[in-house]
Design a protein around this motif. Structure first.
Motif, PDB file in Angstrom:
ATOM      1  N   LEU A 128      -4.373   1.912  -8.611  1.00 30.70           N
ATOM      2  CA  LEU A 128      -4.695   0.563  -9.073  1.00 30.70           C
ATOM      3  C   LEU A 128      -5.885   0.549 -10.024  1.00 30.70           C
ATOM      4  O   LEU A 128      -6.289  -0.506 -10.503  1.00 30.70           O
ATOM      5  CB  LEU A 128      -5.014  -0.339  -7.872  1.00 30.70           C
ATOM      6  CG  LEU A 128      -3.837  -1.007  -7.158  1.00 30.70           C
ATOM      7  CD1 LEU A 128      -2.756  -0.028  -6.795  1.00 30.70           C
ATOM      8  CD2 LEU A 128      -4.325  -1.734  -5.922  1.00 30.70           C
ATOM      9  N   ASP A 161       0.842  -1.202   0.000  1.00 31.34           N
ATOM     10  CA  ASP A 161       0.000   0.000   0.000  1.00 31.34           C
ATOM     11  C   ASP A 161       0.878   1.253   0.000  1.00 31.34           C
ATOM     12  O   ASP A 161       0.526   2.265  -0.607  1.00 31.34           O
ATOM     13  CB  ASP A 161      -0.901   0.041   1.235  1.00 31.34           C
ATOM     14  CG  ASP A 161      -2.211  -0.710   1.029  1.00 31.34           C
ATOM     15  OD1 ASP A 161      -2.219  -1.929   1.230  1.00 31.34           O
ATOM     16  OD2 ASP A 161      -3.216  -0.064   0.663  1.00 31.34           O
ATOM     17  N   THR A 212      -0.719 -10.453 -10.712  1.00 34.58           N
ATOM     18  CA  THR A 212      -1.402 -10.441 -12.007  1.00 34.58           C
ATOM     19  C   THR A 212      -0.735 -11.363 -13.032  1.00 34.58           C
ATOM     20  O   THR A 212      -1.421 -11.991 -13.838  1.00 34.58           O
ATOM     21  CB  THR A 212      -1.468  -8.991 -12.533  1.00 34.58           C
ATOM     22  OG1 THR A 212      -2.255  -8.229 -11.603  1.00 34.58           O
ATOM     23  CG2 THR A 212      -2.101  -8.917 -13.906  1.00 34.58           C
ATOM     24  N   ILE A 244      -2.269 -14.326  -5.425  1.00 37.61           N
ATOM     25  CA  ILE A 244      -1.244 -14.298  -6.468  1.00 37.61           C
ATOM     26  C   ILE A 244      -1.230 -12.926  -7.133  1.00 37.61           C
ATOM     27  O   ILE A 244      -2.177 -12.158  -6.997  1.00 37.61           O
ATOM     28  CB  ILE A 244      -1.483 -15.400  -7.540  1.00 37.61           C
ATOM     29  CG1 ILE A 244      -2.884 -15.285  -8.150  1.00 37.61           C
ATOM     30  CG2 ILE A 244      -1.278 -16.786  -6.932  1.00 37.61           C
ATOM     31  CD1 ILE A 244      -3.169 -16.283  -9.270  1.00 37.61           C
ATOM     32  N   VAL A 274      -9.583  -5.362 -10.386  1.00 41.69           N
ATOM     33  CA  VAL A 274      -8.354  -4.584 -10.192  1.00 41.69           C
ATOM     34  C   VAL A 274      -7.090  -5.319 -10.651  1.00 41.69           C
ATOM     35  O   VAL A 274      -6.189  -4.705 -11.216  1.00 41.69           O
ATOM     36  CB  VAL A 274      -8.222  -4.127  -8.716  1.00 41.69           C
ATOM     37  CG1 VAL A 274      -6.876  -3.468  -8.456  1.00 41.69           C
ATOM     38  CG2 VAL A 274      -9.335  -3.142  -8.380  1.00 41.69           C
ATOM     39  N   THR A 275      -7.025  -6.611 -10.413  1.00 45.94           N
ATOM     40  CA  THR A 275      -5.781  -7.335 -10.718  1.00 45.94           C
ATOM     41  C   THR A 275      -5.891  -8.207 -11.970  1.00 45.94           C
ATOM     42  O   THR A 275      -4.994  -9.004 -12.242  1.00 45.94           O
ATOM     43  CB  THR A 275      -5.360  -8.226  -9.534  1.00 45.94           C
ATOM     44  OG1 THR A 275      -6.441  -9.114  -9.234  1.00 45.94           O
ATOM     45  CG2 THR A 275      -5.044  -7.397  -8.309  1.00 45.94           C
ATOM     46  N   MET A 319     -10.753   2.461  -2.363  1.00 46.22           N
ATOM     47  CA  MET A 319     -10.545   2.776  -3.784  1.00 46.22           C
ATOM     48  C   MET A 319     -11.717   3.558  -4.325  1.00 46.22           C
ATOM     49  O   MET A 319     -11.613   4.232  -5.342  1.00 46.22           O
ATOM     50  CB  MET A 319     -10.409   1.484  -4.600  1.00 46.22           C
ATOM     51  CG  MET A 319      -8.978   1.026  -4.753  1.00 46.22           C
ATOM     52  SD  MET A 319      -8.815  -0.323  -5.919  1.00 46.22           S
ATOM     53  CE  MET A 319      -8.680   0.535  -7.479  1.00 46.22           C
ATOM     54  N   SER A 364      -4.529 -10.851  -2.011  1.00 41.04           N
ATOM     55  CA  SER A 364      -3.834 -11.534  -0.916  1.00 41.04           C
ATOM     56  C   SER A 364      -4.792 -12.198   0.060  1.00 41.04           C
ATOM     57  O   SER A 364      -4.431 -13.176   0.714  1.00 41.04           O
ATOM     58  CB  SER A 364      -2.930 -10.554  -0.184  1.00 41.04           C
ATOM     59  OG  SER A 364      -3.695  -9.496   0.323  1.00 41.04           O
ATOM     60  N   SER A 420      -0.797  -6.399   0.522  1.00 39.17           N
ATOM     61  CA  SER A 420      -1.555  -6.663  -0.699  1.00 39.17           C
ATOM     62  C   SER A 420      -0.703  -7.338  -1.784  1.00 39.17           C
ATOM     63  O   SER A 420       0.480  -7.042  -1.933  1.00 39.17           O
ATOM     64  CB  SER A 420      -2.106  -5.336  -1.212  1.00 39.17           C
ATOM     65  OG  SER A 420      -2.434  -5.390  -2.573  1.00 39.17           O
ATOM     66  N   SER A 421      -1.358  -8.209  -2.576  1.00 37.41           N
ATOM     67  CA  SER A 421      -0.673  -8.938  -3.648  1.00 37.41           C
ATOM     68  C   SER A 421      -0.461  -8.099  -4.904  1.00 37.41           C
ATOM     69  O   SER A 421       0.095  -8.581  -5.880  1.00 37.41           O
ATOM     70  CB  SER A 421      -1.500 -10.173  -4.020  1.00 37.41           C
ATOM     71  OG  SER A 421      -2.754  -9.776  -4.544  1.00 37.41           O
ATOM     72  N   ARG A 422      -0.885  -6.864  -4.901  1.00 32.88           N
ATOM     73  CA  ARG A 422      -0.871  -6.014  -6.101  1.00 32.88           C
ATOM     74  C   ARG A 422       0.486  -6.045  -6.824  1.00 32.88           C
ATOM     75  O   ARG A 422       1.509  -5.650  -6.285  1.00 32.88           O
ATOM     76  CB  ARG A 422      -1.259  -4.568  -5.721  1.00 32.88           C
ATOM     77  CG  ARG A 422      -0.366  -3.947  -4.687  1.00 32.88           C
ATOM     78  CD  ARG A 422      -0.890  -2.588  -4.210  1.00 32.88           C
ATOM     79  NE  ARG A 422      -2.107  -2.740  -3.398  1.00 32.88           N
ATOM     80  CZ  ARG A 422      -2.632  -1.779  -2.652  1.00 32.88           C
ATOM     81  NH1 ARG A 422      -2.090  -0.579  -2.616  1.00 32.88           N
ATOM     82  NH2 ARG A 422      -3.727  -1.990  -1.944  1.00 32.88           N
ATOM     83  N   GLU A 423       0.447  -6.476  -8.070  1.00 31.92           N
ATOM     84  CA  GLU A 423       1.679  -6.515  -8.871  1.00 31.92           C
ATOM     85  C   GLU A 423       2.050  -5.106  -9.330  1.00 31.92           C
ATOM     86  O   GLU A 423       3.142  -4.869  -9.856  1.00 31.92           O
ATOM     87  CB  GLU A 423       1.494  -7.468 -10.062  1.00 31.92           C
ATOM     88  CG  GLU A 423       2.811  -7.948 -10.664  1.00 31.92           C
ATOM     89  CD  GLU A 423       2.650  -9.199 -11.503  1.00 31.92           C
ATOM     90  OE1 GLU A 423       1.944 -10.132 -11.052  1.00 31.92           O
ATOM     91  OE2 GLU A 423       3.214  -9.253 -12.607  1.00 31.92           O
ATOM     92  N   HIS A 424       1.112  -4.176  -9.095  1.00 28.22           N
ATOM     93  CA  HIS A 424       1.400  -2.768  -9.381  1.00 28.22           C
ATOM     94  C   HIS A 424       2.618  -2.300  -8.572  1.00 28.22           C
ATOM     95  O   HIS A 424       3.283  -1.345  -8.966  1.00 28.22           O
ATOM     96  CB  HIS A 424       0.188  -1.907  -9.032  1.00 28.22           C
ATOM     97  CG  HIS A 424      -1.106  -2.442  -9.593  1.00 28.22           C
ATOM     98  ND1 HIS A 424      -1.687  -3.608  -9.137  1.00 28.22           N
ATOM     99  CD2 HIS A 424      -1.912  -1.983 -10.575  1.00 28.22           C
ATOM    100  CE1 HIS A 424      -2.802  -3.836  -9.820  1.00 28.22           C
ATOM    101  NE2 HIS A 424      -2.962  -2.873 -10.706  1.00 28.22           N
ATOM    102  N   ARG A 452      -6.314  -4.369   7.433  1.00 24.10           N
ATOM    103  CA  ARG A 452      -5.014  -3.682   7.378  1.00 24.10           C
ATOM    104  C   ARG A 452      -5.121  -2.281   7.948  1.00 24.10           C
ATOM    105  O   ARG A 452      -6.016  -1.526   7.571  1.00 24.10           O
ATOM    106  CB  ARG A 452      -4.509  -3.608   5.929  1.00 24.10           C
ATOM    107  CG  ARG A 452      -4.095  -4.967   5.452  1.00 24.10           C
ATOM    108  CD  ARG A 452      -3.388  -4.954   4.110  1.00 24.10           C
ATOM    109  NE  ARG A 452      -2.940  -6.310   3.878  1.00 24.10           N
ATOM    110  CZ  ARG A 452      -3.117  -6.998   2.742  1.00 24.10           C
ATOM    111  NH1 ARG A 452      -3.695  -6.417   1.714  1.00 24.10           N
ATOM    112  NH2 ARG A 452      -2.702  -8.242   2.652  1.00 24.10           N
TER     113      ARG A 452
END
Lengths: 211, 470
Positions: A30, A22, B146, B144, B35-36, B414, B129, A90-94, B431
């Motif tokens: 995102l 984050d 993207t 996982i 989003v992903t 968001m 996640s 977070s898993s965000r690949e961003h 979180r």
């Protein structure tokens, strides 16, 4: 994917533990459906004084002078030096997309969160785990020596300091192979298509409720 | 040989064992959100690939959707583009989607189990996640990135190294009012946000067996906040009763075969774990996070800690930074911390049981005058419908809560639901990172009952004694 073989680059120190994704790239960015363009918003809330929104011209935004990446000596850094549990949350690949887009292709830390670590390899970024003492030493040298740079070589799995001291690091053989050659692992998995079909055929008998 | 629950499910999904110790792991269920996924679908398009098994994937928009005025569509054009991209991608690639106008739409991790899309013994992934939620069903469920979303769409597999396995036993009986959320926060407070890194966790012991599926989902949901690859709970009658007769659950002869197989989904008596920890359920009080990491959590009876008491320099710096960000003084009792906003919802606590627990604390009370906004955001359209059938929406509305449409909402802010700089929130989300609920916002993680009580009292209270002559 861009291959990673070797890199000699300027180091920027991110001296705090548990940096989460984050913080690396806040949620409002995102909303993009692209893989690129995240670099100017890397660490947005720590880097700028105002609230960032997608599409802003970051050159015009007020910067926090004390934030490390805003200091002139770390401009054009390619190696990010970090602390424990980097990339948690977070898993965000961003997050790796933003790091890459900002010019970094290597992150060194004593430990990484699992998903972030994995995401790096998919994007041509090499995450290097060194022990805490080594990382402490690199931080000390980086702070005290303007222009501090490191040489990274993936083939020999080494990090070399300006004085020639060398640290070795572990990397999974398959990931190393993919990164060295810039390989698309989907194509590699699809080469196993027959094995996947066999598995599915077998499962129709053993677990038909999943078929 | 005796096996752990994790080992059993893992072995059943190995397509191919590679020489370097990794495996090609088959994935049964793939949950997709807006989003992903767009970059993953774009990757498929650019490579001319199709989904390997479109029926294994199911999609719903959740992160980026408005929780008000649904009939007017999505006002923010950037958000709208992303949700429309999901609609278009699902249509193009033949993936079932519960869109914004579908009663089944909701937070992906609430929708999946509710529909019976998550079955015991499955492998489940999602570009999120909090996919760890689904371990509550005795499934291996992992978040996982993207690139891996694209990999699973294209191949139905992932290349994985087997993690180590840690069993966490919660023995004895939980005190009244202690939830899966309190267990999760307590554990993370004990082992830290990297305590589970490199591990799959199995939650076991009498206290875990006594939990409802909703509570097990809240607990497994936060396994990722301990850094774990996934969290799991063994299958028992509670699991099977929950799954039975859900829309996507097997029926008839298939159901009988499935339940026979599922009865094996527990760790064998003499299974060996890489690590094992035990805690006493009676030690777990209602929890409140005070800082900017889920491990910065204490029982409601405690006070904000002093950085001088930290175990090392790294922790001391972390605590100092957290106190400054949170605007808190060391030594302040948690029960004296006043709040500005309340959020009840999310993939952690957006299920029907959560809204029942929250509503039971309201009991005709009113949201305190200084609380600017109290949001109740059901996890799905069906949770909302059920809550309304039970009259819970009336309890929330009459107390001064806003009763919203389903989505991730202020868990990650968001959409338009967010904190302004300096605002302090009692939140049932997962979180409390800096800026998570809005730039400069201050998040305190709690259970739904604790959040509802905080809304009425205007500060954190101990729900065990509050209103009982406290």
């Amino acid at each position: 994917m861009q291959a990673f073989t070797k890199l000699k680059g300027l180091v920027a120190p991110m001296d705090r533990a548990n940096v989460d994704t984050d913080a690396i790239i806040p949620k409002q960015f995102l909303k993009s459906i692209k893989r690129s363009g995240y670099g100017p918003f890397l660490f947005d809330e720590w880097r700028y004084e105002d609230r960032g929104e997608p599409g802003m011209d970051c050159a015009l935004r007020p910067k926090r002078r004390d934030f490390v990446l805003n200091q002139p000596r770390y401009q054009d850094a390619q190696i990010l030096l970090a602390r424990e549990n980097f990339g948690c949350g977070s898993s965000r690949e961003h997050a790796p997309w933003a790091i890459l887009d900002a010019g970094f292709s290597c992150v060194i830390a004593p430990s990484f969160a699992d998903i972030f670590y994995n995401n790096c390899f998919k994007n041509g970024i090499l995450p290097i785990v060194l022990d805490s003492a080594a990382v402490d030493q690199l931080f000390t040298e980086c702070f005290s020596q303007p222009g501090y740079s490191l040489e990274i070589e993936l083939e020999s799995q080494t990090v070399r300091t300006p004085t020639g001291q060398t640290f070795t690091f572990e990397v999974d053989a398959f990931r190393k192979h993919c990164l060295l050659n810039g390989l698309d692992d989907i194509a590699l998995t699809l080469a196993q298509a027959d094995a996947i079909r066999d598995f599915e055929r077998q499962r129709r008998n053993t677990a038909p409720w999943l078929a | 040989m005796a096996q752990t629950l994790f080992d059993k499910v893992w072995r059943q999904h190995i397509v191919k064992q590679n020489d370097d110790g990794s495996v090609l792991l088959y994935i049964d269920r793939h949950l997709v959100h807006e989003v992903t996924s767009p970059q993953a679908f774009e990757g498929l398009r650019m490579a001319g690939r199709k989904p390997w098994r479109a029926g294994a994937a199911i999609a719903t928009p959740d992160h980026n959707v408005p929780t008000t005025n649904r009939d007017k569509g999505i006002a923010d054009p950037v958000s709208r583009t992303q949700v429309e991209a999901l609609d278009n991608n699902c249509a193009e690639f033949g993936i079932t989607e519960f869109g914004l106008d579908d009663i089944r739409q909701g937070v992906v991790h609430v929708m999946g189990p509710e529909q019976g899309l998550i079955l015991p013994g499955m492998t489940v992934v999602c570009g999120d996640s909090h996919t760890s939620t689904h371990g509550a069903f005795g499934a291996i469920a992992m978040g996982i990135g993207t690139s891996e979303v694209e990999h699973v769409l294209a191949t139905q597999c992932l290349i994985q190294k087997k993690p180590k396995v840690m069993r966490i036993n919660i023995e004895g009986e939980l005190a009244s009012g202690i939830t899966g959320k309190d267990i999760a926060l307590y554990l993370i407070g004990q082992i830290g946000t990297a305590g589970g890194t490199g591990y799959a966790l199995e939650f076991a012991g009498a206290a875990i067996r006594s939990l409802s599926m909703e509570a097990r989902m809240s607990l497994c949901n936060m396994a990722i906040e301990a850094g774990a690859r996934c969290g799991m709970v063994a299958v028992d009658d509670t699991t099977i009763d929950y799954v039975k007769a859900r829309p996507y659950a097997p029926e008839g002869e298939l159901w009988r075969k499935a339940t026979t197989a599922w009865s094996e989904l527990h760790s064998d008596a003499d299974a060996v774990f890489d690590r094992e920890l035990s805690f006493n359920a009676a030690d777990i009080a209602p929890q409140v996070s005070w800082g900017t990491s889920p491990e910065m959590t204490l029982p409601i009876t405690a006070s904000v800690p002093n950085p001088d008491d930290a175990r090392d320099e790294v922790q001391r710096e972390g605590w100092q930074r957290a106190l400054a960000y949170m605007g808190l003084q060391a030594g302040t009792p948690l029960q004296e911390i006043a709040i500005d906003k309340v959020f009840i919802g999310s993939c952690t606590n957006g299920r029907i049981e959560d809204f029942r627990a929250a509503a039971s604390m309201i009991k005709g009370g009113r949201v305190a005058d200084h609380v600017k906004l109290a949001l109740a955001v059901p996890g799905s359209g069906l949770v909302k419908q059920q809550a309304e059938a039970e009259g819970l929406d009336v309890i929330f509305r009459e107390a001064g809560f806003e009763w919203r449409e389903p989505g991730c909402s202020m868990c990650l802010a968001m959409n338009a639901d967010r904190l302004e700089p300096g605002e302090r929130c009692a939140s049932t989300s997962n979180r409390n990172f800096e800026g998570r609920q809005g730039m400069g916002g201050r998040t305190h993680l709690v259970s739904p009952a604790m959040a509802a009580a905080a809304a009425i009292a205007g500060r954190f209270v101990d729900i065990r004694t509050w209103g009982k002559g406290e």
